[in-house]
Design a protein around this motif. Structure first.
Motif, PDB file in Angstrom:
ATOM      1  N   ALA A  11      39.086  41.885  38.236  1.00 64.37           N
ATOM      2  CA  ALA A  11      39.876  40.646  38.135  1.00 64.37           C
ATOM      3  C   ALA A  11      39.032  39.529  37.532  1.00 64.37           C
ATOM      4  O   ALA A  11      39.530  38.713  36.736  1.00 64.37           O
ATOM      5  N   HIS A  12      37.755  39.476  37.904  1.00 63.50           N
ATOM      6  CA  HIS A  12      36.848  38.459  37.340  1.00 63.50           C
ATOM      7  C   HIS A  12      36.691  38.664  35.833  1.00 63.50           C
ATOM      8  O   HIS A  12      36.723  37.695  35.059  1.00 63.50           O
ATOM      9  N   ILE A  13      36.528  39.911  35.412  1.00 64.61           N
ATOM     10  CA  ILE A  13      36.359  40.211  33.988  1.00 64.61           C
ATOM     11  C   ILE A  13      37.647  39.920  33.218  1.00 64.61           C
ATOM     12  O   ILE A  13      37.623  39.351  32.122  1.00 64.61           O
ATOM     13  N   LEU A  14      38.786  40.266  33.788  1.00 62.99           N
ATOM     14  CA  LEU A  14      40.074  40.113  33.098  1.00 62.99           C
ATOM     15  C   LEU A  14      40.512  38.656  33.000  1.00 62.99           C
ATOM     16  O   LEU A  14      41.265  38.283  32.099  1.00 62.99           O
ATOM     17  N   GLY A  15      40.090  37.815  33.938  1.00 58.94           N
ATOM     18  CA  GLY A  15      40.447  36.404  33.876  1.00 58.94           C
ATOM     19  C   GLY A  15      41.591  36.029  34.796  1.00 58.94           C
ATOM     20  O   GLY A  15      42.178  36.870  35.488  1.00 58.94           O
ATOM     21  N   GLU A  16      41.933  34.753  34.813  1.00 61.98           N
ATOM     22  CA  GLU A  16      42.885  34.205  35.781  1.00 61.98           C
ATOM     23  C   GLU A  16      44.300  34.770  35.664  1.00 61.98           C
ATOM     24  O   GLU A  16      45.086  34.676  36.601  1.00 61.98           O
ATOM     25  N   SER A  17      44.633  35.343  34.511  1.00 60.82           N
ATOM     26  CA  SER A  17      45.992  35.860  34.321  1.00 60.82           C
ATOM     27  C   SER A  17      46.280  37.087  35.181  1.00 60.82           C
ATOM     28  O   SER A  17      47.441  37.477  35.357  1.00 60.82           O
ATOM     29  N   TYR A  18      45.214  37.688  35.720  1.00 60.51           N
ATOM     30  CA  TYR A  18      45.390  38.918  36.490  1.00 60.51           C
ATOM     31  C   TYR A  18      44.777  38.734  37.875  1.00 60.51           C
ATOM     32  O   TYR A  18      43.566  38.574  38.005  1.00 60.51           O
ATOM     33  N   SER A  19      45.632  38.728  38.883  1.00 63.35           N
ATOM     34  CA  SER A  19      45.160  38.497  40.246  1.00 63.35           C
ATOM     35  C   SER A  19      44.431  39.715  40.792  1.00 63.35           C
ATOM     36  O   SER A  19      44.676  40.856  40.347  1.00 63.35           O
ATOM     37  N   ARG A  20      43.580  39.470  41.770  1.00 60.45           N
ATOM     38  CA  ARG A  20      42.872  40.583  42.412  1.00 60.45           C
ATOM     39  C   ARG A  20      43.876  41.522  43.072  1.00 60.45           C
ATOM     40  O   ARG A  20      43.708  42.742  43.060  1.00 60.45           O
ATOM     41  N   GLU A  21      44.945  40.942  43.637  1.00 63.55           N
ATOM     42  CA  GLU A  21      45.950  41.769  44.314  1.00 63.55           C
ATOM     43  C   GLU A  21      46.619  42.725  43.328  1.00 63.55           C
ATOM     44  O   GLU A  21      46.834  43.900  43.639  1.00 63.55           O
ATOM     45  N   TRP A  22      46.935  42.200  42.129  1.00 64.47           N
ATOM     46  CA  TRP A  22      47.575  43.052  41.120  1.00 64.47           C
ATOM     47  C   TRP A  22      46.627  44.159  40.685  1.00 64.47           C
ATOM     48  O   TRP A  22      47.022  45.329  40.587  1.00 64.47           O
ATOM     49  N   VAL A  23      45.375  43.794  40.424  1.00 63.52           N
ATOM     50  CA  VAL A  23      44.383  44.784  39.989  1.00 63.52           C
ATOM     51  C   VAL A  23      44.210  45.854  41.065  1.00 63.52           C
ATOM     52  O   VAL A  23      44.159  47.055  40.779  1.00 63.52           O
ATOM     53  N   TYR A  24      44.141  45.401  42.308  1.00 68.83           N
ATOM     54  CA  TYR A  24      43.960  46.331  43.436  1.00 68.83           C
ATOM     55  C   TYR A  24      45.066  47.388  43.458  1.00 68.83           C
ATOM     56  O   TYR A  24      44.810  48.577  43.664  1.00 68.83           O
ATOM     57  N   GLU A  25      46.308  46.929  43.238  1.00 72.45           N
ATOM     58  CA  GLU A  25      47.445  47.855  43.273  1.00 72.45           C
ATOM     59  C   GLU A  25      47.381  48.891  42.161  1.00 72.45           C
ATOM     60  O   GLU A  25      47.939  49.987  42.284  1.00 72.45           O
ATOM     61  N   GLN A  26      46.693  48.561  41.057  1.00 69.89           N
ATOM     62  CA  GLN A  26      46.636  49.495  39.922  1.00 69.89           C
ATOM     63  C   GLN A  26      45.578  50.587  40.103  1.00 69.89           C
ATOM     64  O   GLN A  26      45.679  51.663  39.509  1.00 69.89           O
ATOM     65  N   ILE A  27      44.567  50.309  40.912  1.00 70.20           N
ATOM     66  CA  ILE A  27      43.443  51.254  41.038  1.00 70.20           C
ATOM     67  C   ILE A  27      43.911  52.558  41.694  1.00 70.20           C
ATOM     68  O   ILE A  27      44.626  52.538  42.695  1.00 70.20           O
ATOM     69  N   GLU A  28      43.491  53.658  41.108  1.00 74.00           N
ATOM     70  CA  GLU A  28      43.892  54.976  41.593  1.00 74.00           C
ATOM     71  C   GLU A  28      42.676  55.768  42.063  1.00 74.00           C
ATOM     72  O   GLU A  28      41.538  55.461  41.698  1.00 74.00           O
ATOM     73  N   ILE A  29      42.939  56.782  42.857  1.00 70.80           N
ATOM     74  CA  ILE A  29      41.909  57.758  43.230  1.00 70.80           C
ATOM     75  C   ILE A  29      42.233  59.037  42.476  1.00 70.80           C
ATOM     76  O   ILE A  29      43.268  59.669  42.745  1.00 70.80           O
ATOM     77  N   PRO A  30      41.427  59.412  41.491  1.00 73.52           N
ATOM     78  CA  PRO A  30      41.735  60.601  40.671  1.00 73.52           C
ATOM     79  C   PRO A  30      41.864  61.864  41.514  1.00 73.52           C
ATOM     80  O   PRO A  30      41.146  62.056  42.494  1.00 73.52           O
ATOM     81  N   LYS A  31      42.798  62.721  41.102  1.00 73.22           N
ATOM     82  CA  LYS A  31      42.997  63.974  41.822  1.00 73.22           C
ATOM     83  C   LYS A  31      41.898  64.985  41.522  1.00 73.22           C
ATOM     84  O   LYS A  31      41.630  65.878  42.313  1.00 73.22           O
TER      85      LYS A  31
END
Length: 560
Positions: A11-31
């Motif tokens: 979220a820090h790298i992406l900037g203010e347009s992308y919240s930590r909450e949104w980024v968190y929801e996108q993160i996956e655990i690969p199968k």
């Protein structure tokens, strides 16, 4: 590194347009392990960045840096993160060993209170499978809330008021057999209630009799009130026996009738605020602006409604506990009702109304249909629990006849099987009643997780493991799948609480059990050069399996 830390960095790298909450929801655990331990997909960023997902992944990968990260690989539009296994294993094991049973706890709920409305069976009816879900989901959510630091108040808001009790009084006077009722009160009361429902189909005058008796109850007629109190007393005796079996307790047991003398104040308040309207002789609060039907406050015959009592109860609960959240663990068929109650409270400008949340769940179906006491289509929970315990005892006598406390273990395993079968399901989905599925002791079941814990404890005993000599230094590639899962437990607890979804914990302990059993089958533990380190890992696994099951409200036997 957990998903929280990675989401903060991204979220820090992406900037203010992308919240930590949104980024968190996108993160996956690969199968697949070869794709890393955590992964962030970049496809949804392509339009904003006007770059290909792969180009974005490459740029993000080049800027990610953390002591727990061994390497970062951009691949196919994903940022794949590989953790430093040695660092992560030592960090994780040290944390569990230092916190022990507190591992996975959080403190964001410290000093705050959550009120839970749960179980809520109707008096004068046997405790059916239909009320199992509210009871055990509510208990598990309460356990998760406490794990996150909250104080909880569990309220059993029993159904002891309403027109159905006028019908039951009428049925009692028409058809009751005093001797039969004395022997088995709830079964007989249910029988005459079903008879009333059937008879009223051809004789509508019975409905009028039921309404008349409920009106007498509201007016505190002595004879009707005495009979109603008896219905309540015999019901609570039966309910408490079930709760003891389930290991469920309440901070407050209170029926709808408690609010009889508080409802006039609610009606007056609604009237003072100009919210009350007359409609065909009844009094309602219109909710047109919410695109909802009017909320019925008082019927045309002057009697109050379920909504009136819930409004009074909600106000009383906030005045008593000043809750941070008030949760209603009630089936999804009550969604409209809770929407109406919440919006009426908001119209009263009560700021805490927004902290009330309905935690809905699907129904337990029988032959694809909703269970119904009125139609005599129900399955009694006590019978199911007893059958589960009997089967568990048969299993024990066949496989381990010398086991101490066999009946206690049979209760833990049998009742645990019923609870786990329910809680592993997606809360929102309906469940088809199947005794065979519920009582299966193989596969994705509670007994499988319990047995995994017992196996771990047996290994520790055989290896003479001493927790005082535990070692967090573990260089063992075969253990990585287990270690990763151990490290994710705190996040699972938080996610399960925030979504009010105990199935996340149930699925987690199943997954950890599977990983442990795979490790056990492919790794020499006792007698190996790394025996103490590997036994430390087994010890940590046992702590988390026990804690996970207890969060679900399931007791854990030490032997099976």
């Amino acid at each position: 590194m957990d998903k929280h830390i990675l989401s903060l960095q991204l979220a820090h790298i992406l900037g203010e347009s992308y919240s930590r909450e949104w980024v968190y929801e996108q993160i996956e655990i690969p199968k697949k392990d070869q794709l890393g331990d955590l992964a962030f997909p970049c496809f949804s960023l392509a339009k904003d960045f006007r770059k290909s997902p792969q180009s974005i992944a490459e740029e993000l990968a080049s800027r990610l840096d953390h002591p727990q990260v061994k390497r970062v690989e951009p691949l196919g539009g994903y940022v794949n993160v590989f953790l430093d296994q040695t660092f992560f294993a030592e960090h994780t094991l040290k944390q569990v060993l230092s916190e022990s049973e507190d591992y996975g706890s959080h403190h964001f709920g410290d000093g705050k209170t959550i009120v839970l409305d749960m179980s809520s069976p109707n008096i004068a009816k046997p405790f059916s499978m239909g009320h199992l879900r509210s009871t055990i989901i509510g208990q598990a959510v309460s356990n998760l809330a406490e794990k996150c630091g909250y104080e909880t108040v569990k309220i059993n808001y029993i159904g002891d008021y309403g027109t159905q009790f006028g019908k039951l009084v009428a049925a009692y006077y028409l058809w009751s057999d005093p001797e039969a009722i004395k022997k088995d009160p709830l079964t007989e009361l249910t029988k005459i209630y079903v008879r009333f429902h059937e008879a009223s189909q051809s004789d509508p005058s019975l409905i009028d009799q039921g309404r008349a008796y409920f009106k007498k109850l509201e007016n505190q007629d002595e004879e009707v009130t005495t009979l109603w109190r008896w219905f309540k007393d015999v019901s609570l005796v039966e309910f408490n026996r079930i709760y003891e079996l389930l290991g469920t307790s309440f901070d407050l047991t209170r029926g709808e009738a408690f609010y009889n003398d508080k409802m006039d104040a609610v009606v007056d308040l609604l009237d003072q605020k100009g919210l009350l309207e007359h409609s065909q002789g009844a009094q309602v609060v219109r909710l047109d602006d919410e695109d909802l039907p009017p909320c019925l406050i008082r019927k045309s015959d002057g009697t109050t409604t379920y909504a009136t009592r819930d409004l009074a109860a909600a106000i009383d609960r906030f005045e008593s506990y000043e809750f941070e959240e008030s949760l209603y663990v009630v089936g999804h068929e009550q969604t409209l009702h809770f929407q109406q109650v919440k919006h009426v409270l908001e119209k009263l400008k009560l700021s805490w109304a927004s902290d009330m949340h309905h935690v809905p769940f699907g129904m337990i179906l029988k032959d694809g249909k909703k269970m119904s006491t009125r139609q005599g289509k129900t399955v009694l929970l006590e019978q199911v629990l007893q059958e589960a315990m009997n089967r568990a005892l048969e299993n024990i006598e066949e496989k381990n006849p010398n086991l101490a406390d066999r009946e206690k273990v049979a209760r833990q395993v049998g009742v645990g099987a019923i609870i786990f079968h329910d809680l592993k399901q997606d809360r929102a989905k309906d469940i088809e009643f199947s005794l065979e599925d519920m009582l299966s002791f193989e596969g994705h079941t509670g007994p499988y997780v319990q047995y995994s814990y017992v196996r771990a404890r047996s290994l520790l005993e055989k290896g003479s493991f001493d927790p005082e000599k535990a070692s967090a230094t573990l260089k063992d590639e075969q253990a990585w799948g287990v270690v990763k899962r151990i490290g994710s437990f705190p996040q699972v607890v938080e996610d399960a609480f925030r979504s009010y979804d105990p199935s996340k914990v149930a699925k987690y302990v199943l997954d950890l059990s599977k990983a442990f059993n795979h490790y056990y089958a492919h790794t020499k533990i006792i007698g190996s050069e790394q025996a103490n380190e590997r036994l430390t890992l087994i010890y940590v696994i046992s702590l988390i399996l026990k804690e996970g099951l207890e969060l679900l409200g399931i007791e854990v036997p030490e032997e099976m």
